[in-house]
Scaffold this active site. Sequence first.
Site, PDB file in Angstrom:
ATOM      1  N   LYS A 210       0.820  -1.170   0.142  1.00 14.96           N
ATOM      2  CA  LYS A 210      -0.010   0.059  -0.165  1.00 14.96           C
ATOM      3  C   LYS A 210       0.903   1.206  -0.081  1.00 14.96           C
ATOM      4  CE  LYS A 210      -0.224   1.683   4.626  1.00 14.96           C
ATOM      5  NZ  LYS A 210      -0.283   2.822   4.837  1.00 14.96           N
ATOM      6  N   HIS A 240      -0.574  -4.697   5.973  1.00  8.22           N
ATOM      7  CA  HIS A 240       0.170  -5.671   6.954  1.00  8.22           C
ATOM      8  C   HIS A 240      -0.755  -5.761   8.135  1.00  8.22           C
ATOM      9  CE1 HIS A 240       1.778  -1.941   8.437  1.00  8.22           C
ATOM     10  NE2 HIS A 240       1.624  -2.504   9.771  1.00  8.22           N
ATOM     11  N   LYS A 244      -1.628  -9.167  11.074  1.00  5.60           N
ATOM     12  CA  LYS A 244      -1.284  -9.261  12.420  1.00  5.60           C
ATOM     13  C   LYS A 244      -2.276 -10.318  13.239  1.00  5.60           C
ATOM     14  CE  LYS A 244      -0.688  -4.394  12.939  1.00  5.60           C
ATOM     15  NZ  LYS A 244       0.879  -4.408  13.681  1.00  5.60           N
ATOM     16  N   ASP A 297      -3.422   7.583   4.596  1.00  5.48           N
ATOM     17  CA  ASP A 297      -2.177   6.528   5.077  1.00  5.48           C
ATOM     18  C   ASP A 297      -2.883   5.618   6.189  1.00  5.48           C
ATOM     19  OD1 ASP A 297       0.536   5.833   5.137  1.00  5.48           O
ATOM     20  OD2 ASP A 297       0.440   6.773   7.206  1.00  5.48           O
ATOM     21  N   HIS A 302      -5.638   0.379   6.768  1.00  9.23           N
ATOM     22  CA  HIS A 302      -5.731  -0.171   8.113  1.00  9.23           C
ATOM     23  C   HIS A 302      -7.264  -0.241   8.809  1.00  9.23           C
ATOM     24  CE1 HIS A 302      -1.485  -0.716   7.153  1.00  9.23           C
ATOM     25  NE2 HIS A 302      -1.115   0.441   7.814  1.00  9.23           N
ATOM     26  N   LYS A 402      -1.249  11.010  14.828  1.00  4.79           N
ATOM     27  CA  LYS A 402       0.274  11.025  15.324  1.00  4.79           C
ATOM     28  C   LYS A 402       0.420  11.971  16.436  1.00  4.79           C
ATOM     29  CE  LYS A 402       2.439   9.610  10.872  1.00  4.79           C
ATOM     30  NZ  LYS A 402       2.970   8.230  11.396  1.00  4.79           N
TER      31      LYS A 402
HETATM   32  N1  LIG Z   1       8.953   1.627   5.410  1.00  7.71           N
HETATM   33  C1  LIG Z   1       7.872   1.141   5.839  1.00  7.71           C
HETATM   34  O1  LIG Z   1       7.760   0.921   6.994  1.00  7.71           O
HETATM   35  C2  LIG Z   1       6.761   0.886   4.799  1.00  7.71           C
HETATM   36  C3  LIG Z   1       5.591   0.468   5.511  1.00  7.71           C
HETATM   37  C4  LIG Z   1       4.349   0.143   4.698  1.00  7.71           C
HETATM   38  C5  LIG Z   1       4.368   0.269   3.575  1.00  7.71           C
HETATM   39  N2  LIG Z   1       5.638   0.777   2.818  1.00  7.71           N
HETATM   40  C6  LIG Z   1       5.455   0.951   1.393  1.00  7.71           C
HETATM   41  O2  LIG Z   1       6.590   0.218   0.787  1.00  7.71           O
HETATM   42  C7  LIG Z   1       7.615   0.761  -0.296  1.00  7.71           C
HETATM   43  C8  LIG Z   1       8.819   0.577   0.165  1.00  7.71           C
HETATM   44  O3  LIG Z   1       9.020   1.599   1.177  1.00  7.71           O
HETATM   45  P1  LIG Z   1      10.400   2.182   1.677  1.00  7.71           P
HETATM   46  O4  LIG Z   1      10.212   2.789   2.697  1.00  7.71           O
HETATM   47  O5  LIG Z   1      11.439   0.678   1.835  1.00  7.71           O
HETATM   48  O6  LIG Z   1      10.914   2.883   0.366  1.00  7.71           O
HETATM   49  P2  LIG Z   1      12.482   3.204   0.108  1.00  7.71           P
HETATM   50  O7  LIG Z   1      13.308   3.484   1.609  1.00  7.71           O
HETATM   51  O8  LIG Z   1      12.403   4.629  -0.678  1.00  7.71           O
HETATM   52  O9  LIG Z   1      13.230   2.252  -0.645  1.00  7.71           O
HETATM   53  C9  LIG Z   1      13.164   1.941  -2.225  1.00  7.71           C
HETATM   54  C10 LIG Z   1      14.404   1.727  -2.648  1.00  7.71           C
HETATM   55  O10 LIG Z   1      14.483   1.884  -4.101  1.00  7.71           O
HETATM   56  C11 LIG Z   1      15.747   2.329  -4.521  1.00  7.71           C
HETATM   57  N3  LIG Z   1      15.211   2.823  -5.892  1.00  7.71           N
HETATM   58  C12 LIG Z   1      14.635   4.021  -5.871  1.00  7.71           C
HETATM   59  N4  LIG Z   1      14.688   4.679  -7.292  1.00  7.71           N
HETATM   60  C13 LIG Z   1      15.338   3.456  -8.002  1.00  7.71           C
HETATM   61  C14 LIG Z   1      15.412   3.221  -9.430  1.00  7.71           C
HETATM   62  N5  LIG Z   1      14.858   4.146 -10.328  1.00  7.71           N
HETATM   63  N6  LIG Z   1      15.973   2.210  -9.822  1.00  7.71           N
HETATM   64  C15 LIG Z   1      16.568   1.292  -8.996  1.00  7.71           C
HETATM   65  N7  LIG Z   1      16.207   1.372  -7.446  1.00  7.71           N
HETATM   66  C16 LIG Z   1      15.478   2.535  -7.078  1.00  7.71           C
HETATM   67  C17 LIG Z   1      16.143   3.168  -3.428  1.00  7.71           C
HETATM   68  O11 LIG Z   1      17.581   3.125  -3.357  1.00  7.71           O
HETATM   69  P3  LIG Z   1      18.369   4.513  -2.945  1.00  7.71           P
HETATM   70  O12 LIG Z   1      18.037   4.417  -1.560  1.00  7.71           O
HETATM   71  O13 LIG Z   1      19.841   3.836  -3.222  1.00  7.71           O
HETATM   72  O14 LIG Z   1      17.747   5.719  -3.630  1.00  7.71           O
HETATM   73  C18 LIG Z   1      15.505   2.743  -2.402  1.00  7.71           C
HETATM   74  O15 LIG Z   1      16.575   2.114  -1.440  1.00  7.71           O
HETATM   75  C19 LIG Z   1       6.427   2.046  -0.360  1.00  7.71           C
HETATM   76  O16 LIG Z   1       5.345   1.746  -1.342  1.00  7.71           O
HETATM   77  C20 LIG Z   1       5.983   2.436   1.013  1.00  7.71           C
HETATM   78  O17 LIG Z   1       4.865   3.044   0.690  1.00  7.71           O
HETATM   79  C21 LIG Z   1       6.710   1.006   3.600  1.00  7.71           C
END
Ligand SMILES: NC(=O)c1ccc[n+]([C@@H]2O[C@H](COP(=O)([O-])OP(=O)(O)OC[C@H]3O[C@@H](n4cnc5c(N)ncnc54)[C@H](OP(=O)(O)O)[C@@H]3O)[C@@H](O)[C@H]2O)c1
Length: 554
Positions: A210, A240, A244, A297, A302, A402
């Site tokens: 999501k 997620h 749970k 969000d 959720h 928040k």
């Molecule tokens: N983080 C959470 O806890 C969480 C929770 C629920 C949902 N989500 C969802 O899960 C997804 C991922 O979240 P995230 O927080 O892990 O995102 P993120 O930290 O931005 O991770 C994305 C990764 O993709 C790489 N990337 C970006 N552009 C790219 C490209 N053009 N080609 C190849 N690699 C590329 C980035 O590398 P670089 O860092 O080197 O640029 C980054 O490490 C999102 O849709 C988010 O909404 C996340």
Amino acid sequence: MTVTTPVIPEAGEGIAPTGQSLEHEYLYARQEASRQTGPLGNPLRAGMPFDRVPDACTMVIFGVTGDLTARKLMPALYDLAVDHPLPEGFSVVGVSHRDWSDDDFRAVMKEAVTKSARTQVTEESWAMFARGLRYVQGDFKDPGLYVTLGERLTAIDEERRTGGNRLFYLATSPSYFTPIIANLGGSGVAKRQDIFSDPNENWHRVVIEKPFGRDITSARGLIQEMAAVFSERQIYRIDHYLGKETVQNVLAFRFANILFEPVFNRSYVDHVQITAAEAIGVEGRGGYYEEAGALRDMVQSHILQLLTVVAMEPPANFDGNAVRDEKVKVLRSVKPPTGDEVSVKTVRGQYVGGSSGGRHVGSYRTERGVEAESATETFAALKLEIDNWRWADVPFYLRTGKRLPRRVTEIAIEFKKVPHLMFQNMAGTDVTDVAPNVLTMRIQPDEGIALRFAAKVPGPTTRLRTVRMDFFYGASFGEAGPDAYERLLLDAMLGDPTLFARRDEVETAWSLVQPILDGWDDGATPTVPYESGSWGPREADDLIERDGRRWRRP
Ligand SMILES: NC(=O)c1ccc[n+]([C@@H]2O[C@H](COP(=O)([O-])OP(=O)(O)OC[C@H]3O[C@@H](n4cnc5c(N)ncnc54)[C@H](OP(=O)(O)O)[C@@H]3O)[C@@H](O)[C@H]2O)c1
């Protein structure tokens, strides 16, 4: 009867005297040990069947250098491999644009897993898991990446006997969903499979995170773009919350016990409150949050998921479509506020400075990546009604925010008062302390269920007091259970979509939220400030107090 735990052989490479691979022997012995003593030696879970081992497969994680992979996906995979276990040959191909080798990838993942996994990382079990980790570098938008990826996958199929089964996981910003999907289809790395496909051929599935769109139009666009490459049965939309244990337990509690379901309806329930409170602010994710806000969000995903599990009709069985049919049915019965109702039945708030966890904290507008004049809501409260036979006239009050006083997610069902309190007129009776029954399902933390009811205070007078009966997961099962991602990743590998959102569910959830977004865009409901560390704006109290009710203080 004495149980002898099998000796677990070393997990090395090569062939054991039995003719099986050493990896097979190791996994088999772990499985036996877990079956007898309970996973991780937890006797409270002993005897649980381990019949849910997926086919050998490769999982491809796009965005493997990101936060989600480090904090959730890789620790969950490792815990599954150690505790469940995963199939022999299970492999992970990480894709991202950083210049990493396979060994760099393994080293970073080892650090992440050591920090966040539930189970201990030992050299031996890490070595077994790490053998299946590979890295492919490239830009998501570059078709050349998919050629390299395809070659790597073919080599892994050969080397690790993964049988061509592939689980693609899009752990990337949603802006990359479309190019990745299109390239997977265009390159032939992913195959379309539908009900007419040969059930014996290898499987290809895709998991997306999501948010599934940011409004109803973009959600429909994404649904169509994905449908051009994958059939619905190949798509696993992950929320997620559904993974749970406590959310699944709402279903177990309702539909595996005779006691409560007969009173889950308008005859007995006065109202329902769903709260998802966080103590933290946006924690450096201001840029993302500016685009999202609490309604998109949390509520669209959720909180509506929680509403469906508490309000849906009993499905005929615990199967993908039976459960999801009921969820969609209840969502379709929800009457979203429209037009002028939006300003009466919804509240949007934004935190200003205050005190959180004993320290002074600044306002949302001073967070990195946030506009100085931002109107994005960090708090949302709603009153929804469900127009069906079971729930007519029972309001559902939802709130999320928040920088609230503490982190808590719960569903509270407040029952009606008894029709006649016979103790009322007895001399020496004090009934002022008697509140209606409340059933609280605590999703996190302190996972469990509490029932509030009236009891007689011991003594010569008839004095009543409200007391609580508490069930704690930890006390009954020794632990709160595996992380939500473990369950969901395993289900996706097994091809079980029950706990994933179907396309009509996503569309229906957006159709409920869209009139509120439209009303807010029209300026009818201004974003009102609330102090950090408070339970939200005064307007949220007004929303419920107008109906003669109050928010709980969980
Ligand atoms: N983080 C959470 O806890 C969480 C929770 C629920 C949902 N989500 C969802 O899960 C997804 C991922 O979240 P995230 O927080 O892990 O995102 P993120 O930290 O931005 O991770 C994305 C990764 O993709 C790489 N990337 C970006 N552009 C790219 C490209 N053009 N080609 C190849 N690699 C590329 C980035 O590398 P670089 O860092 O080197 O640029 C980054 O490490 C999102 O849709 C988010 O909404 C996340």
